[in-house]
Design a protein around this motif. Structure first.
Motif, PDB file in Angstrom:
ATOM      1  N   LEU A 118       2.679   3.107  12.386  1.00 48.07           N
ATOM      2  CA  LEU A 118       1.257   3.438  12.473  1.00 48.07           C
ATOM      3  C   LEU A 118       0.933   4.721  11.714  1.00 48.07           C
ATOM      4  O   LEU A 118      -0.114   4.814  11.069  1.00 48.07           O
ATOM      5  N   ARG A 119       1.813   5.708  11.781  1.00 53.05           N
ATOM      6  CA  ARG A 119       1.611   6.928  10.977  1.00 53.05           C
ATOM      7  C   ARG A 119       1.584   6.576   9.496  1.00 53.05           C
ATOM      8  O   ARG A 119       0.776   7.087   8.737  1.00 53.05           O
ATOM      9  N   GLN A 120       2.476   5.688   9.070  1.00 51.72           N
ATOM     10  CA  GLN A 120       2.519   5.263   7.667  1.00 51.72           C
ATOM     11  C   GLN A 120       1.221   4.574   7.277  1.00 51.72           C
ATOM     12  O   GLN A 120       0.653   4.844   6.224  1.00 51.72           O
ATOM     13  N   VAL A 121       0.727   3.687   8.124  1.00 52.00           N
ATOM     14  CA  VAL A 121      -0.490   2.939   7.816  1.00 52.00           C
ATOM     15  C   VAL A 121      -1.710   3.866   7.767  1.00 52.00           C
ATOM     16  O   VAL A 121      -2.515   3.790   6.836  1.00 52.00           O
ATOM     17  N   VAL A 122      -1.840   4.744   8.746  1.00 54.53           N
ATOM     18  CA  VAL A 122      -3.019   5.597   8.832  1.00 54.53           C
ATOM     19  C   VAL A 122      -2.990   6.723   7.798  1.00 54.53           C
ATOM     20  O   VAL A 122      -3.993   7.006   7.152  1.00 54.53           O
ATOM     21  N   GLU A 123      -1.843   7.358   7.625  1.00 54.28           N
ATOM     22  CA  GLU A 123      -1.761   8.520   6.749  1.00 54.28           C
ATOM     23  C   GLU A 123      -1.187   8.204   5.373  1.00 54.28           C
ATOM     24  O   GLU A 123      -1.072   9.093   4.542  1.00 54.28           O
ATOM     25  N   SER A 124      -0.777   6.983   5.142  1.00 53.62           N
ATOM     26  CA  SER A 124      -0.138   6.560   3.885  1.00 53.62           C
ATOM     27  C   SER A 124       1.186   7.276   3.636  1.00 53.62           C
ATOM     28  O   SER A 124       1.664   7.330   2.505  1.00 53.62           O
TER      29      SER A 124
END
Length: 135
Positions: A61-67
């Motif tokens: 989720l961190r990857q998806v939201v913050e790229s």
């Protein structure tokens, strides 16, 4: 105020808001701990898989939201330090999910809202899984 939300100027009302926040956080933490303990009692490996899955999902989720799943602080942007800090944040979030996960810059408001909803649903699901394993 930016971190902790709305607090009234009136001291009595501010105390009531603080009491409500403490009750909300305390109740959620206790329900999570009871659910983890119950699941671990029924099956330690199931509890470990559940917690590892939560940790990985939070990272995704961190990857998806913050790229990016890496932290933006100097010295923590490399893969190993970022993974260790993420693991540390996850472990602390299991102990006290809302104070850690609500800070701006870590999850942001949309992921924080999703984490509140998840924590509300996850504990009863963990109990359901644990009770179904016991027979």
């Amino acid at each position: 105020p930016l971190v902790h939300g709305y607090t009234p100027d009136d001291k009595r009302r501010a105390w009531l808001v603080s009491l409500g926040t403490f009750g909300f956080i305390g109740g959620t933490v206790v329900s999570k701990w009871v659910a983890i303990a119950t699941l671990a009692t029924a099956s330690g490996s199931s509890a470990a898989v559940w917690l590892a899955t939560e940790c990985v999902v939070l990272l995704v989720l961190r990857q998806v939201v913050e790229s990016s799943w890496r932290f933006h602080l100097h010295g923590l942007e490399a893969a190993v330090p970022s993974a260790l800090v993420h693991l540390m944040f996850y472990i602390v979030s299991v102990a006290a999910p809302f104070p850690i996960l609500r800070f701006p810059g870590y999850l942001g408001p949309s992921l924080y809202c999703a984490s509140v909803c998840y924590q509300t649903i996850a504990s009863p699901l963990m109990l359901l899984v644990a009770f179904s394993m016991e027979g």
